[in-house]
Every structure is written in structure tokens, then in C-alpha cells.
Design a protein around this motif. Structure first.
Motif, PDB file in Angstrom:
ATOM      1  N   GLU A  95      10.834 108.081 121.967  1.00 39.66           N
ATOM      2  CA  GLU A  95       9.451 108.083 122.465  1.00 39.66           C
ATOM      3  C   GLU A  95       8.472 107.425 121.500  1.00 39.66           C
ATOM      4  OE1 GLU A  95       9.701 112.080 125.283  1.00 39.66           O
ATOM      5  OE2 GLU A  95       8.852 112.274 123.269  1.00 39.66           O
ATOM      6  N   VAL A  96       8.976 106.741 120.486  1.00 36.33           N
ATOM      7  CA  VAL A  96       8.119 106.074 119.498  1.00 36.33           C
ATOM      8  C   VAL A  96       8.697 104.695 119.174  1.00 36.33           C
ATOM      9  CG1 VAL A  96       7.087 106.163 117.189  1.00 36.33           C
ATOM     10  CG2 VAL A  96       7.506 108.298 118.444  1.00 36.33           C
ATOM     11  N   VAL A  97       7.860 103.669 119.223  1.00 39.04           N
ATOM     12  CA  VAL A  97       8.220 102.324 118.778  1.00 39.04           C
ATOM     13  C   VAL A  97       7.113 101.829 117.848  1.00 39.04           C
ATOM     14  CG1 VAL A  97       8.468  99.898 119.468  1.00 39.04           C
ATOM     15  CG2 VAL A  97       9.595 101.665 120.781  1.00 39.04           C
ATOM     16  N   VAL A  98       7.505 101.223 116.737  1.00 36.60           N
ATOM     17  CA  VAL A  98       6.542 100.610 115.824  1.00 36.60           C
ATOM     18  C   VAL A  98       6.219  99.217 116.351  1.00 36.60           C
ATOM     19  CG1 VAL A  98       6.114  99.851 113.453  1.00 36.60           C
ATOM     20  CG2 VAL A  98       7.453 101.926 113.886  1.00 36.60           C
ATOM     21  N   THR A  99       4.950  98.870 116.378  1.00 39.81           N
ATOM     22  CA  THR A  99       4.518  97.555 116.859  1.00 39.81           C
ATOM     23  C   THR A  99       3.771  96.815 115.752  1.00 39.81           C
ATOM     24  OG1 THR A  99       2.370  98.342 117.669  1.00 39.81           O
ATOM     25  CG2 THR A  99       4.242  98.511 119.174  1.00 39.81           C
ATOM     26  N   MET A 100       3.626  95.517 115.931  1.00 39.94           N
ATOM     27  CA  MET A 100       2.875  94.717 114.959  1.00 39.94           C
ATOM     28  C   MET A 100       1.403  94.714 115.365  1.00 39.94           C
ATOM     29  SD  MET A 100       5.578  91.684 114.177  1.00 39.94           S
ATOM     30  CE  MET A 100       7.268  92.113 113.742  1.00 39.94           C
ATOM     31  N   GLY A 101       0.802  95.896 115.218  1.00 44.55           N
ATOM     32  CA  GLY A 101      -0.547  96.125 115.717  1.00 44.55           C
ATOM     33  C   GLY A 101      -0.486  96.516 117.185  1.00 44.55           C
ATOM     34  N   SER A 102      -1.508  97.189 117.675  1.00 43.88           N
ATOM     35  CA  SER A 102      -1.493  97.597 119.086  1.00 43.88           C
ATOM     36  C   SER A 102      -1.563  96.380 120.006  1.00 43.88           C
ATOM     37  CB  SER A 102      -2.652  98.566 119.381  1.00 43.88           C
ATOM     38  OG  SER A 102      -3.894  97.998 119.040  1.00 43.88           O
ATOM     39  N   LYS A 103      -2.143  95.282 119.525  1.00 39.74           N
ATOM     40  CA  LYS A 103      -2.269  94.068 120.335  1.00 39.74           C
ATOM     41  C   LYS A 103      -0.896  93.517 120.711  1.00 39.74           C
ATOM     42  CE  LYS A 103      -4.988  89.775 120.273  1.00 39.74           C
ATOM     43  NZ  LYS A 103      -5.904  88.941 119.462  1.00 39.74           N
ATOM     44  N   GLU A 104      -0.007  93.368 119.716  1.00 39.50           N
ATOM     45  CA  GLU A 104       1.347  92.889 119.996  1.00 39.50           C
ATOM     46  C   GLU A 104       2.088  93.880 120.872  1.00 39.50           C
ATOM     47  OE1 GLU A 104       5.508  93.281 119.773  1.00 39.50           O
ATOM     48  OE2 GLU A 104       4.333  94.469 118.337  1.00 39.50           O
ATOM     49  N   GLY A 105       1.867  95.166 120.656  1.00 37.57           N
ATOM     50  CA  GLY A 105       2.539  96.178 121.453  1.00 37.57           C
ATOM     51  C   GLY A 105       2.193  96.063 122.927  1.00 37.57           C
ATOM     52  N   LEU A 106       0.910  95.901 123.221  1.00 40.82           N
ATOM     53  CA  LEU A 106       0.483  95.742 124.606  1.00 40.82           C
ATOM     54  C   LEU A 106       1.086  94.492 125.226  1.00 40.82           C
ATOM     55  CD1 LEU A 106      -3.158  96.931 124.113  1.00 40.82           C
ATOM     56  CD2 LEU A 106      -1.779  97.633 126.065  1.00 40.82           C
ATOM     57  N   ALA A 107       1.113  93.399 124.468  1.00 37.19           N
ATOM     58  CA  ALA A 107       1.670  92.146 124.988  1.00 37.19           C
ATOM     59  C   ALA A 107       3.166  92.274 125.243  1.00 37.19           C
ATOM     60  CB  ALA A 107       1.390  91.007 124.012  1.00 37.19           C
ATOM     61  N   SER A 108       3.893  92.931 124.338  1.00 36.54           N
ATOM     62  CA  SER A 108       5.338  93.113 124.517  1.00 36.54           C
ATOM     63  C   SER A 108       5.641  93.993 125.717  1.00 36.54           C
ATOM     64  CB  SER A 108       5.962  93.709 123.254  1.00 36.54           C
ATOM     65  OG  SER A 108       5.953  92.780 122.198  1.00 36.54           O
ATOM     66  N   LEU A 109       4.862  95.064 125.887  1.00 43.71           N
ATOM     67  CA  LEU A 109       5.094  95.935 127.030  1.00 43.71           C
ATOM     68  C   LEU A 109       4.762  95.216 128.336  1.00 43.71           C
ATOM     69  CD1 LEU A 109       6.044  98.626 128.056  1.00 43.71           C
ATOM     70  CD2 LEU A 109       3.737  99.530 127.753  1.00 43.71           C
ATOM     71  N   ALA A 110       3.697  94.422 128.321  1.00 40.58           N
ATOM     72  CA  ALA A 110       3.360  93.634 129.515  1.00 40.58           C
ATOM     73  C   ALA A 110       4.513  92.711 129.889  1.00 40.58           C
ATOM     74  CB  ALA A 110       2.092  92.829 129.264  1.00 40.58           C
ATOM     75  N   THR A 111       5.105  92.066 128.887  1.00 39.97           N
ATOM     76  CA  THR A 111       6.249  91.188 129.127  1.00 39.97           C
ATOM     77  C   THR A 111       7.424  91.967 129.707  1.00 39.97           C
ATOM     78  OG1 THR A 111       5.570  89.765 127.295  1.00 39.97           O
ATOM     79  CG2 THR A 111       7.852  89.569 128.022  1.00 39.97           C
ATOM     80  N   ALA A 112       7.611  93.188 129.218  1.00 38.89           N
ATOM     81  CA  ALA A 112       8.767  93.990 129.614  1.00 38.89           C
ATOM     82  C   ALA A 112       8.670  94.520 131.036  1.00 38.89           C
ATOM     83  CB  ALA A 112       8.940  95.160 128.641  1.00 38.89           C
ATOM     84  N   ILE A 113       7.489  94.875 131.508  1.00 36.17           N
ATOM     85  CA  ILE A 113       7.388  95.622 132.770  1.00 36.17           C
ATOM     86  C   ILE A 113       6.658  94.888 133.878  1.00 36.17           C
ATOM     87  CG2 ILE A 113       7.471  97.789 131.482  1.00 36.17           C
ATOM     88  CD1 ILE A 113       4.487  98.165 132.012  1.00 36.17           C
ATOM     89  N   THR A 114       6.223  93.644 133.636  1.00 28.70           N
ATOM     90  CA  THR A 114       5.426  92.927 134.622  1.00 28.70           C
ATOM     91  C   THR A 114       6.240  91.817 135.276  1.00 28.70           C
ATOM     92  OG1 THR A 114       3.466  93.322 133.259  1.00 28.70           O
ATOM     93  CG2 THR A 114       3.253  91.717 135.026  1.00 28.70           C
ATOM     94  N   ALA A 115       6.205  91.775 136.593  1.00 26.19           N
ATOM     95  CA  ALA A 115       6.808  90.675 137.342  1.00 26.19           C
ATOM     96  C   ALA A 115       5.699  89.769 137.867  1.00 26.19           C
ATOM     97  CB  ALA A 115       7.640  91.213 138.507  1.00 26.19           C
ATOM     98  N   PRO A 116       5.966  88.467 138.023  1.00 21.22           N
ATOM     99  CA  PRO A 116       4.951  87.573 138.597  1.00 21.22           C
ATOM    100  C   PRO A 116       4.452  88.105 139.934  1.00 21.22           C
ATOM    101  CG  PRO A 116       6.779  86.301 137.721  1.00 21.22           C
ATOM    102  CD  PRO A 116       7.190  87.744 137.638  1.00 21.22           C
ATOM    103  N   GLY A 117       3.129  88.167 140.054  1.00 19.38           N
ATOM    104  CA  GLY A 117       2.522  88.663 141.283  1.00 19.38           C
ATOM    105  C   GLY A 117       2.155  90.123 141.250  1.00 19.38           C
TER     106      GLY A 117
END
Length: 403
Positions: A95-117
Motif C-alpha cells: 500500500e506504499v510506493v515511493v515516487t520522485m515527488g508527487s508530480k511524477e507519482g501522479l503522472a505514473s499512475l495516470a499512465t498506469a490506469i488511463t486508456a485513450p478516451g
């Protein structure tokens, strides 16, 4: 060949960069610019944190690849922080992941869970990554208000009723960047219930968790029973420990989202430099007096800024949290617009602020002021602003003593 790549075409010019370029040019020309534009802390990290960085960096085995999801000790330290601060139990492994700042974390999660459209609900105005992290990932953004009043809930319900496909993700950020607005636990309780009813993931950005004022601590959405069923929360060490350039943050919460994010990150990076992660452990596990000291310092700056700018003829609402003030343009200059006002302030008052329109169209009419200069410089900024306002026919209140 087309002139622009697909994702680049989806990104508008970064409005704030225009003011940043002007600020750089002015400084190059020798002008003493008081920079209240970027939220870049001017304070140093705690000494013991720097010592730990140096100590571990001298170890010959500390320079290889690190763990993408963060070293175990740092994940445990973050779990302990949540237990002590919010009474929330987290499993450091899942339940914990270290990110390179919250900004990179949000971008990585967006990449992981978002499909086009996919449709993502994001606040307007908001910090750019809250929208553009998903736009880069191929999503469509539907804006909802930032201000957490009844209109907010009406907007959420309308978005679910009239958007095709139905939104699947909601981004929230309190204390808000840029508006500095805050919410209480009752708001999060209502939000979690809404998300479960509508089958929507919640991504909560709590980057300013420790910059709260007047004795009113910020709350975490994960304090709500069952919130981990639908929510992930991001925190950052940038402001809490004045470690902005170290790029240390965390994502915690829902196991499915954390696992998806960790998997994407495993393809994209090898994690932060191990000595930095070890130093971050020292920050979280060590003495916390620096946190309270920084909070008091920012609160004093807030009070000085609001008072001095008010005497200069510019009324600024006092923020309840964060390192920012969200300031409406002086009424007499409102038609100028936030970008032009920011340029004028830089040119004629030598004070840099961030135009509100850079945070979304609903940010028009405001500027964001960062409290990243000392009290003396804030008072100097107020004097400069006063001269500029008077040159534009806006006079300071005659009933108060002039600054």
C-alpha cells in the motif's frame, strides 16, 4: 511528416513559462526581482538529513540501481508517518510506493490506469499535472470546481449524468494548489461515499499536508473508513522538509492502484538514488521540530504579506494552508487579465507572481503568490506593488498607515 507529435499537440503553451522567461531576462539585465512566482522553498533541509545523505553516499555499495518502488525502510517510515499523523494503518509492502515527488507519482499512475478516451474529473483551477498528466496519457478532462461548496457536488453529479463515457477517475487536491482552499473530514466522508456509489477512483494530492495554519491540521481522505477501497493519496517531502530538489514523494492507499503504478514504474525507472532514500528515512524517523518550525515561519510570512499588501492597496485573502495565497486582481485592474497583470507587476514593480489563468480558465482574475521570500523581502514587494498601483490610479486605503 506532421510538424508536431500527437501528445505534444495536446499540450498548450505553458502560460506560466512566459512570465518565467520575462523574470529570467530581467534578472539577467541586473534587476532585483522579488520572486513570488514559483513554489520553490528557500529554506534548507534539516542538518541531520544532509548528514545522512553524505554518510550513505560514501558507501561503495550505495551507487547501484535502487528499488523502483522504494527501499523497504522508507516505505515503512511513510507507513509510520500515516499511523502517527492520521491514525491510518498501511501495509508498507502493498500500500506504499515511493515516487520522485508527487508530480511524477501522479503522472505514473495516470499512465498506469488511463486508456485513450477515458474521462477524468479534475479541478479547475488546478496544478497542471492534475490535468495534463492524464491528457498525456490519452484521457479527456471534464472540469469540476475547486471550491468545495454545494456547487461542487452538483457539478460532480452532472458530470456523471451527462458525460459519455462516464468518468472513471476524480482528482482532488486539498490544501489546493493554487487556491489554498481546505476541506474537513466530513467532505472526505461524503466524497468516499459518492465515489463508491458511482464507481470512481479518487486520487488525492496531499502535497501540503504539514503546511497548515492557525492550529487546524489538514486531514487525509484515508482517515475515512473504507477509503482505501477507492482512493490513493500522494504526499511530498518537498515542502514539509524543504527538500524540493530531492524529488521525494509517496503514493499510498488502494492496493490495486498501487500495484498498477508500481508495475509501470518498474518499466520506467529504477527508483531514486539510494542515499536520497536513506536521507528521506532520516527525515521521517528523526526529530520533527523542523516541521513545526517551518509551519510557524510560513504562517508569519502569510500574516506579514496579507497585512503589507493590504496597506499597499491590494486586499489578499489569508490562506488557511499551503505556501500560496490566491489573490484576486485589484478590482480597478481586473479587466487587464491575470497574464498581463503578472507581466506589468514584473516589469514595473519587479515582483514575480504566477498568473491564475496558467492553472485553468477558471483561474482568470487571480494570481498565485508564493510565500518563498523572507519577511523583509515581502515588505519590499509590498512597497514596490504600492508604487505600481498608485501609478495606475489605485491608491492605498487612506484610513490606514502607509507602508
Amino acid at each position: 511528416m506532421e510538424d508536431e507529435f500527437y501528445r505534444i499537440k495536446r499540450l498548450p503553451p505553458y502560460v506560466i513559462a512566459e512570465v518565467n522567461a520575462m523574470r529570467h531576462a530581467a534578472r539577467t539585465a541586473g534587476k532585483d526581482i522579488i520572486d513570488l512566482g514559483m513554489g520553490n522553498p528557500d529554506l534548507p533541509p534539516p542538518e541531520h538529513v544532509i548528514d545522512k545523505l553524505c554518510e550513505v553516499a560514501r558507501k561503495p555499495d550505495a551507487h547501484g540501481y535502487s528499488q523502483s518502488k522504494g527501499i523497504p525502510g522508507l516505505r515503512r517510515a511513510q507507513a509510520n508517518y500515516y499511523a502517527n499523523r492520521f491514525g491510518v494503518e498501511l501495509d508498507p509492502e502493498n500500500e506504499v510506493v515511493v515516487t520522485m515527488g508527487s508530480k511524477e507519482g501522479l503522472a505514473s499512475l495516470a499512465t498506469a490506469i488511463t486508456a485513450p478516451g477515458d474521462v477524468v474529473l479534475a479541478p479547475n483551477p488546478s496544478y497542471p499535472i492534475h490535468t495534463f498528466g492524464f491528457i498525456i496519457a490519452g484521457a479527456t478532462i471534464r472540469s469540476v470546481p475547486t471550491t468545495p461548496d454545494e456547487h461542487y457536488w452538483t457539478s460532480l453529479d452532472r458530470a456523471m449524468a451527462f458525460t459519455v463515457p462516464r468518468p472513471s477517475i476524480l482528482v482532488v487536491n486539498y490544501p489546493s494548489n493554487p487556491t489554498a482552499e481546505t476541506v474537513d473530514l466530513a467532505f472526505y466522508e461524503r466524497l468516499v461515499a459518492w465515489a463508491k456509489e458511482n464507481k470512481v477512483w479518487i486520487l488525492s494530492d496531499l502535497a501540503y499536508s504539514e503546511l497548515y495554519y492557525d492550529g487546524n491540521p489538514t486531514r487525509s481522505i484515508l482517515e475515512v473508513p473504507g477509503a482505501k477501497d477507492v482512493a490513493v493519496e500522494f504526499t511530498s517531502m518537498s515542502k514539509t522538509y524543504s527538500m524540493a530538489g530531492w524529488r521525494m514523494g509517496f503514493a499510498v492507499g488502494n492496493r490495486k492502484l498501487i500495484a498498477a503504478m508500481a508495475r509501470v514504474k518498474s518499466y520506467l525507472d529504477y527508483g531514486a538514488f539510494t542515499p536520497i532514500q536513506a536521507a528521506a528515512c532520516a527525515a521521517l524517523n528523526g526529530p520533527q521540530d523542523i516541521v513545526e518550525k517551518n509551519r510557524q515561519l510560513y504562517q508569519k510570512r502569510r500574516d506579514v504579506m496579507v497585512e503589507a499588501f493590504g496597506r499597499a492597496g491590494w486586499d489578499i485573502p489569508s490562506p488557511k494552508a499551503s505556501m500560496f495565497a490566491w489573490a484576486p486582481l485589484p478590482p480597478a485592474l481586473k479587466d487587464m487579465g491575470s497574464l498581463e497583470f503578472s507581466k506589468q507587476l514584473l516589469t514595473h514593480a519587479e515582483v514575480a507572481v504566477a498568473p491564475g489563468v496558467g492553472y485553468g480558465e477558471d483561474g482568470e482574475g487571480f494570481v498565485r503568490i508564493a510565500m518563498v521570500e523572507n519577511e523583509q523581502r515581502l515588505r519590499q514587494a509590498a512597497r514596490n506593488v504600492k508604487r505600481y498601483l498608485q501609478s495606475m490610479g489605485v491608491n492605498a486605503p487612506s484610513t490606514q498607515k502607509n507602508s
